[in-house]
Design a protein around this motif. Structure first.
Motif, mmCIF file in Angstrom:
data_model
loop_
_atom_site.group_PDB
_atom_site.id
_atom_site.type_symbol
_atom_site.label_atom_id
_atom_site.label_comp_id
_atom_site.label_asym_id
_atom_site.label_seq_id
_atom_site.Cartn_x
_atom_site.Cartn_y
_atom_site.Cartn_z
ATOM 1 N N ASP A 104 0.851 -1.190 0.000
ATOM 2 C CA ASP A 104 0.000 0.000 0.000
ATOM 3 C C ASP A 104 0.890 1.245 0.000
ATOM 4 O OD1 ASP A 104 -1.695 2.147 0.653
ATOM 5 O OD2 ASP A 104 -2.947 0.917 1.961
ATOM 6 N N LYS A 105 0.780 2.062 -1.024
ATOM 7 C CA LYS A 105 1.632 3.244 -1.130
ATOM 8 C C LYS A 105 1.402 4.239 -0.004
ATOM 9 C CE LYS A 105 0.212 4.196 -5.221
ATOM 10 N NZ LYS A 105 0.065 4.845 -6.555
ATOM 11 N N GLN A 106 0.286 4.120 0.692
ATOM 12 C CA GLN A 106 0.025 4.992 1.837
ATOM 13 C C GLN A 106 0.710 4.490 3.112
ATOM 14 O OE1 GLN A 106 -1.588 7.866 1.322
ATOM 15 N NE2 GLN A 106 -1.780 7.223 -0.822
ATOM 16 N N LEU A 107 1.167 3.249 3.080
ATOM 17 C CA LEU A 107 1.731 2.629 4.283
ATOM 18 C C LEU A 107 3.200 2.245 4.167
ATOM 19 C CD1 LEU A 107 -1.195 0.172 5.202
ATOM 20 C CD2 LEU A 107 -0.742 2.444 6.172
ATOM 21 N N VAL A 108 3.684 2.038 2.954
ATOM 22 C CA VAL A 108 5.039 1.493 2.776
ATOM 23 C C VAL A 108 5.845 2.356 1.816
ATOM 24 C CG1 VAL A 108 6.406 -0.513 2.074
ATOM 25 C CG2 VAL A 108 4.178 -0.848 3.187
ATOM 26 N N ASP A 109 6.950 2.901 2.306
ATOM 27 C CA ASP A 109 7.904 3.641 1.480
ATOM 28 C C ASP A 109 9.118 2.756 1.207
ATOM 29 O OD1 ASP A 109 6.199 5.773 1.584
ATOM 30 O OD2 ASP A 109 7.441 7.007 2.903
ATOM 31 N N PHE A 110 9.995 3.240 0.329
ATOM 32 C CA PHE A 110 11.188 2.489 -0.031
ATOM 33 C C PHE A 110 12.427 3.355 0.131
ATOM 34 C CE2 PHE A 110 7.880 -0.036 -1.647
ATOM 35 C CZ PHE A 110 8.376 -1.329 -1.841
ATOM 36 N N ASP A 122 17.796 1.045 -13.409
ATOM 37 C CA ASP A 122 17.892 2.486 -13.632
ATOM 38 C C ASP A 122 17.230 3.196 -12.455
ATOM 39 O OD1 ASP A 122 17.678 5.120 -14.388
ATOM 40 O OD2 ASP A 122 17.018 4.690 -16.430
ATOM 41 N N PRO A 123 18.014 3.768 -11.534
ATOM 42 C CA PRO A 123 17.403 4.413 -10.363
ATOM 43 C C PRO A 123 16.504 5.582 -10.726
ATOM 44 C CG PRO A 123 19.745 4.927 -10.500
ATOM 45 C CD PRO A 123 19.487 3.864 -11.518
ATOM 46 N N TYR A 124 16.833 6.297 -11.811
ATOM 47 C CA TYR A 124 16.009 7.433 -12.218
ATOM 48 C C TYR A 124 14.629 6.968 -12.673
ATOM 49 C CZ TYR A 124 20.470 9.868 -12.085
ATOM 50 O OH TYR A 124 21.665 10.377 -11.675
ATOM 51 N N ALA A 125 14.604 5.866 -13.408
ATOM 52 C CA ALA A 125 13.324 5.339 -13.885
ATOM 53 C C ALA A 125 12.452 4.892 -12.726
ATOM 54 C CB ALA A 125 13.566 4.177 -14.847
ATOM 55 N N TYR A 126 13.067 4.259 -11.720
ATOM 56 C CA TYR A 126 12.294 3.810 -10.564
ATOM 57 C C TYR A 126 11.752 4.992 -9.774
ATOM 58 C CZ TYR A 126 12.771 -1.241 -10.748
ATOM 59 O OH TYR A 126 12.628 -2.561 -11.108
ATOM 60 N N MET A 127 12.580 6.006 -9.569
ATOM 61 C CA MET A 127 12.116 7.166 -8.811
ATOM 62 C C MET A 127 10.982 7.883 -9.530
ATOM 63 S SD MET A 127 15.513 8.867 -7.067
ATOM 64 C CE MET A 127 16.447 9.076 -8.591
ATOM 65 N N PHE A 157 10.005 6.339 -3.115
ATOM 66 C CA PHE A 157 11.408 6.265 -2.701
ATOM 67 C C PHE A 157 11.728 7.556 -1.953
ATOM 68 C CE2 PHE A 157 11.288 3.121 -6.046
ATOM 69 C CZ PHE A 157 12.120 2.112 -5.557
ATOM 70 N N THR A 158 11.461 7.528 -0.659
ATOM 71 C CA THR A 158 11.572 8.744 0.148
ATOM 72 C C THR A 158 12.910 8.866 0.865
ATOM 73 O OG1 THR A 158 10.478 7.559 1.951
ATOM 74 C CG2 THR A 158 9.090 8.924 0.523
ATOM 75 N N MET A 159 13.718 7.805 0.804
ATOM 76 C CA MET A 159 15.036 7.798 1.449
ATOM 77 C C MET A 159 16.038 7.177 0.496
ATOM 78 S SD MET A 159 13.799 6.171 5.066
ATOM 79 C CE MET A 159 12.749 5.004 4.194
ATOM 80 N N ALA A 160 17.322 7.443 0.750
ATOM 81 C CA ALA A 160 18.369 6.836 -0.075
ATOM 82 C C ALA A 160 19.606 6.560 0.760
ATOM 83 C CB ALA A 160 18.732 7.746 -1.241
ATOM 84 N N HIS A 161 20.324 5.498 0.372
ATOM 85 C CA HIS A 161 21.666 5.235 0.863
ATOM 86 C C HIS A 161 22.632 5.618 -0.251
ATOM 87 C CE1 HIS A 161 21.152 2.254 4.453
ATOM 88 N NE2 HIS A 161 20.534 3.413 4.639
ATOM 89 N N LEU A 162 23.666 6.378 0.115
ATOM 90 C CA LEU A 162 24.600 6.909 -0.864
ATOM 91 C C LEU A 162 25.968 6.258 -0.739
ATOM 92 C CD1 LEU A 162 23.829 10.737 -0.486
ATOM 93 C CD2 LEU A 162 22.702 9.080 -1.987
ATOM 94 N N ARG A 163 26.414 5.627 -1.801
ATOM 95 C CA ARG A 163 27.799 5.185 -1.957
ATOM 96 C C ARG A 163 28.043 5.062 -3.442
ATOM 97 N NH1 ARG A 163 27.556 -1.115 0.123
ATOM 98 N NH2 ARG A 163 25.301 -1.329 -0.004
ATOM 99 N N ASP A 164 29.264 5.295 -3.837
ATOM 100 C CA ASP A 164 29.602 5.338 -5.253
ATOM 101 C C ASP A 164 29.994 3.946 -5.747
ATOM 102 O OD1 ASP A 164 29.927 6.538 -7.715
ATOM 103 O OD2 ASP A 164 31.151 8.182 -6.933
#
Length: 290
Positions: free
Chosen positions: A183-189, A202-207, A214-221
């Motif tokens: 449920d998009k009202q209950l579960v974020d990614f 493709d992260p851009y396509a998913y976002m 996708f309200t949060m992100a982990h950043l590493r190169d």
């Protein structure tokens, strides 16, 4: 060509590594988000001395932290209010935490503790590879239940995909099933850009397709040259040293509803985790968004 090699042999590489000049073209620029870090990156330091480690992270310029289910719990042996005070004393806000596997009743108690100190998220960090896509459909049902618990307490629930959700199971991608069956009202990614990129997604396509989820992100190169096949180490590197254009990624994330960004380096080259944390903080502070 497998999915891991795809990213290194396609036009997506050019898109991810677009020149900074293009990313910083004329126009209104985005406001940089607060600097965040996932504490698992400095887990040994946290285990030795959590207070001193938080002090060091605050001094580096980080202002948001994401905890995880350590042996001492997400509050590191302190009560929720004690850990909040320690974090705040060093300029840090505990936004979210990954949690260890637990029953719904245990999760309800944890959600109450998290909400009491103003946390925003509890995040499932791991499901593991599964033999059947039906397993991921069952996980989606569980996520909806936990999302409802979080909503009751004024929190949000999130899921952090690793590499396996981007690998086909029964002809489907688990990440797509989890997005479609929750449920998009209950579960974020929580997008881990490293895993998305190295699995050929493709992260851009998913976002863009799932805007607001996708309200949060982990950043590493990601290293320009992949490590040899079978290497036990990940092809990760500090921000700005690999193929990912972070000004572009973060700007796109903001445009598509992403609010929280946590550094989480996993491979260290002649440096300690804290030195890597310092390096990544300096990069993000100097970075100009599109």
């Amino acid at each position: 060509m497998n999915r891991r090699n795809f990213i290194y042999n396609s036009g997506m590489l050019a898109a991810l590594a677009a020149s900074p000049a293009r990313a910083l073209s004329a126009g209104k620029r985005h406001k940089k988000p607060p600097l965040g870090i996932q504490l698992y990156m400095v887990k040994e330091d946290m285990e030795r001395n959590p207070v001193d480690t938080l002090k060091r992270l605050g001094a580096m310029g980080y202002s948001q932290i994401e905890s995880y289910g350590s042996d001492k719990g997400i509050f590191w042996g302190y009560t929720n209010t004690e850990f909040k005070k320690i974090s705040n004393d060093h300029g840090l806000e505990m936004v979210s935490s990954h949690y260890n596997p637990c029953t719904l009743d245990e999760f309800d108690r944890l959600a109450a503790q998290a909400a009491a100190i103003g946390m925003k998220y509890l995040v499932c960090p791991w499901l593991g590879p599964q033999k059947s896509i039906d397993s991921f459909k069952r996980f989606a049902t569980d996520f909806n239940q936990r999302g409802a618990i979080c909503k009751k307490h004024g929190l949000k629930f999130g899921y952090h995909p690793h590499d396996y959700p981007y690998k086909p199971v029964d002809g489907q991608l688990p990440i797509d099933v989890l997005l479609n069956y929750t449920d998009k009202q209950l579960v974020d990614f929580q997008l881990d850009v490293y895993y998305a990129v190295t699995e050929g997604a493709d992260p851009y396509a998913y976002m863009k397709k799932h805007k607001g989820r996708f309200t949060m992100a982990h950043l590493r190169d990601v290293l320009k040259q992949r490590l040899p096949a079978g290497s036990k180490d990940e092809s990760a590197c500090d921000l700005g040293e690999g193929i990912i254009n972070f000004p572009k990624l973060i700007s796109s994330g903001i445009d598509n509803g992403m609010r929280y960004f946590f550094v989480e380096q996993s491979r260290f080259y002649n440096e300690t985790p804290l030195q890597s944390a310092q390096k990544n903080a300096a990069y993000l502070k100097s970075m100009r968004l599109a």
